[in-house]
Design a protein around this motif. Structure first.
Motif, PDB file in Angstrom:
ATOM      1  N   LYS A 186       2.887   0.035   0.331  1.00 35.95           N
ATOM      2  CA  LYS A 186       1.953   1.130   0.082  1.00 35.95           C
ATOM      3  C   LYS A 186       0.580   0.854   0.701  1.00 35.95           C
ATOM      4  CE  LYS A 186       4.196   2.708  -4.178  1.00 35.95           C
ATOM      5  NZ  LYS A 186       4.036   2.986  -5.620  1.00 35.95           N
ATOM      6  N   LYS A 187       0.139  -0.403   0.628  1.00 37.70           N
ATOM      7  CA  LYS A 187      -1.157  -0.765   1.207  1.00 37.70           C
ATOM      8  C   LYS A 187      -1.129  -0.637   2.731  1.00 37.70           C
ATOM      9  CE  LYS A 187      -2.590  -3.928  -2.492  1.00 37.70           C
ATOM     10  NZ  LYS A 187      -2.845  -5.343  -2.873  1.00 37.70           N
ATOM     11  N   LEU A 188      -0.049  -1.114   3.336  1.00 37.93           N
ATOM     12  CA  LEU A 188       0.078  -1.034   4.793  1.00 37.93           C
ATOM     13  C   LEU A 188       0.112   0.424   5.257  1.00 37.93           C
ATOM     14  CD1 LEU A 188       2.711  -3.861   5.489  1.00 37.93           C
ATOM     15  CD2 LEU A 188       0.301  -3.853   6.182  1.00 37.93           C
ATOM     16  N   VAL A 233       4.803   6.561   9.514  1.00 41.62           N
ATOM     17  CA  VAL A 233       4.600   5.693   8.346  1.00 41.62           C
ATOM     18  C   VAL A 233       3.290   6.104   7.685  1.00 41.62           C
ATOM     19  CG1 VAL A 233       4.306   3.333   7.521  1.00 41.62           C
ATOM     20  CG2 VAL A 233       5.852   3.802   9.431  1.00 41.62           C
ATOM     21  N   ASN A 234       3.390   6.799   6.556  1.00 45.89           N
ATOM     22  CA  ASN A 234       2.214   7.304   5.852  1.00 45.89           C
ATOM     23  C   ASN A 234       2.362   6.998   4.368  1.00 45.89           C
ATOM     24  OD1 ASN A 234       3.790   9.651   4.703  1.00 45.89           O
ATOM     25  ND2 ASN A 234       3.943  10.112   6.900  1.00 45.89           N
ATOM     26  N   LYS A 235       1.364   7.380   3.585  1.00 40.80           N
ATOM     27  CA  LYS A 235       1.378   7.039   2.156  1.00 40.80           C
ATOM     28  C   LYS A 235       2.548   7.684   1.421  1.00 40.80           C
ATOM     29  CE  LYS A 235      -3.079   8.053   2.021  1.00 40.80           C
ATOM     30  NZ  LYS A 235      -4.464   8.304   1.545  1.00 40.80           N
ATOM     31  N   GLU A 236       2.887   8.911   1.787  1.00 38.25           N
ATOM     32  CA  GLU A 236       4.027   9.560   1.142  1.00 38.25           C
ATOM     33  C   GLU A 236       5.341   8.871   1.509  1.00 38.25           C
ATOM     34  OE1 GLU A 236       4.416  13.790   1.170  1.00 38.25           O
ATOM     35  OE2 GLU A 236       3.277  13.682  -0.697  1.00 38.25           O
ATOM     36  N   LYS A 237       5.477   8.509   2.784  1.00 34.12           N
ATOM     37  CA  LYS A 237       6.690   7.821   3.225  1.00 34.12           C
ATOM     38  C   LYS A 237       6.822   6.476   2.520  1.00 34.12           C
ATOM     39  CE  LYS A 237       9.360   8.855   5.676  1.00 34.12           C
ATOM     40  NZ  LYS A 237      10.691   9.449   5.458  1.00 34.12           N
TER      41      LYS A 237
END
Length: 324
Positions: free
Chosen positions: A257-259, A276-280
């Motif tokens: 989640k941090k990455l 690659v995003n926060k929802e993904k």
């Protein structure tokens, strides 16, 4: 029969079009194409230029067809509104035009994301909606809208696949590309979370079988592989196919989640929304499994490609086309 396909230039859609062209049951395949023919270049289909907001193009495209395969959708966007426009309103446009033109046989592609993650047992069609992403919520809205506007004579089949892989796929591909460079990244301990996957030709077979079901009403089916898998299994098969080992990097959910937050924030600086995003990331740390029992019983669906065969075919295609 004559078929009208949306999303035919994409990964799943292009494989569906290949199967339709190869089938003796279909005499004409029309594809809605917004810009480039992409994977359909040089193939035997009738091009309908336009997009799902072009009512005239849709109306002309479905005139006289026997079945509509609606696969077009967006899978990433920064706002719920964009998902709603592309995945819900566009689908409504298509269904309403089909109703005016008397086309009753419609197959719609939804997603496991609409029902959400599983917690120990694979989800099935009796489970409630529990989406955890904007994409998932748009598919819920699409399904609910479909039930609401379906006419008594419509035969609409909603297909919910889990993760789909195979030649031409460019998201799960990232795992294979990274592995080929000697690094195997996975979320969790490798045994958990588990996930369902379906090889693209099996999904296409399920879609085609759904089109053969002419019962009126709205019918929903999960179309998945024969089993559920974990990343240790996928990694081991990948290593055997590639003939090499890779350094395993197991990421804790909190780190994923941090990455993802860093990647999304960095991309926003240049006006892009990354894969690659926060929802993904929220999805990657969860378990995603589903059961195809209903499709097996009602459609005669039977997944034929094992995970070993599917990964092997996929990697060899990537190599042949210089993706790896």
């Amino acid at each position: 029969m004559k078929a009208f396909v949306t999303g035919g230039t994409g990964f799943i859609g292009s494989h569906l079009v290949d199967a339709l062209i190869a089938s003796q049951a279909y005499t004409e395949i029309r594809c809605l194409v917004r810009s480039s023919d992409k994977w359909l270049t040089g193939k035997d289909f009738k091009k309908v230029s336009g997009d799902l907001n072009n009512i005239q193009a849709i109306t002309e495209g479905i005139d006289g067809v026997d079945v509509i395969f609606h696969l077009a959708a967006i899978v990433k966007a920064p706002t719920q509104k964009e998902f709603t426009i592309a995945n819900v309103e566009a689908t409504e446009n298509l269904i309403r035009v089909a109703q005016r033109k008397g086309v009753q046989n419609i197959v719609l592609l939804s997603s496991l994301a609409a029902v959400g993650p599983s917690f120990g047992d694979p989800v099935d069609e009796s489970d409630d909606f529990n989406p955890i992403s904007m994409y998932g919520r748009s598919k819920v809205a699409m399904e609910r809208m479909t039930h609401k506007i379906a006419s008594p004579n419509d035969s609409i089949k909603i297909i919910r696949p889990p993760a789909v892989y195979g030649p031409r796929e460019d998201q799960i591909y990232t795992f294979f590309k990274t592995y080929s460079k000697g690094i195997c990244t996975m979320v969790g301990d490798g045994n958990h979370p588990r996930l369902s996957m379906v090889y693209v030709s099996d999904l296409v077979d399920g879609i085609l079988k759904a089109a053969q079901k002419n019962d009126t009403g709205v019918h929903t089916y999960f179309i998945s592989g024969a089993d559920t898998y974990n990343w240790n299994q996928i990694s081991a098969i990948t290593g055997r196919v590639m003939g090499k080992k890779a350094l395993k990097i197991k990421l804790k959910p909190s780190m994923v989640k941090k990455l993802a937050a860093v990647i999304e924030n960095t991309a926003s600086l240049i006006g892009k929304y990354p894969v690659v995003n926060k929802e993904k990331a929220n999805e990657l740390v969860m378990e995603w499994t589903c059961s195809s029992t209903k499709a097996i019983n009602e459609l005669g669906y039977s997944p034929k490609v094992s995970i070993e065969e599917g990964i092997s075919k996929t990697i060899h295609w990537y190599k042949k086309h210089n993706w790896l």
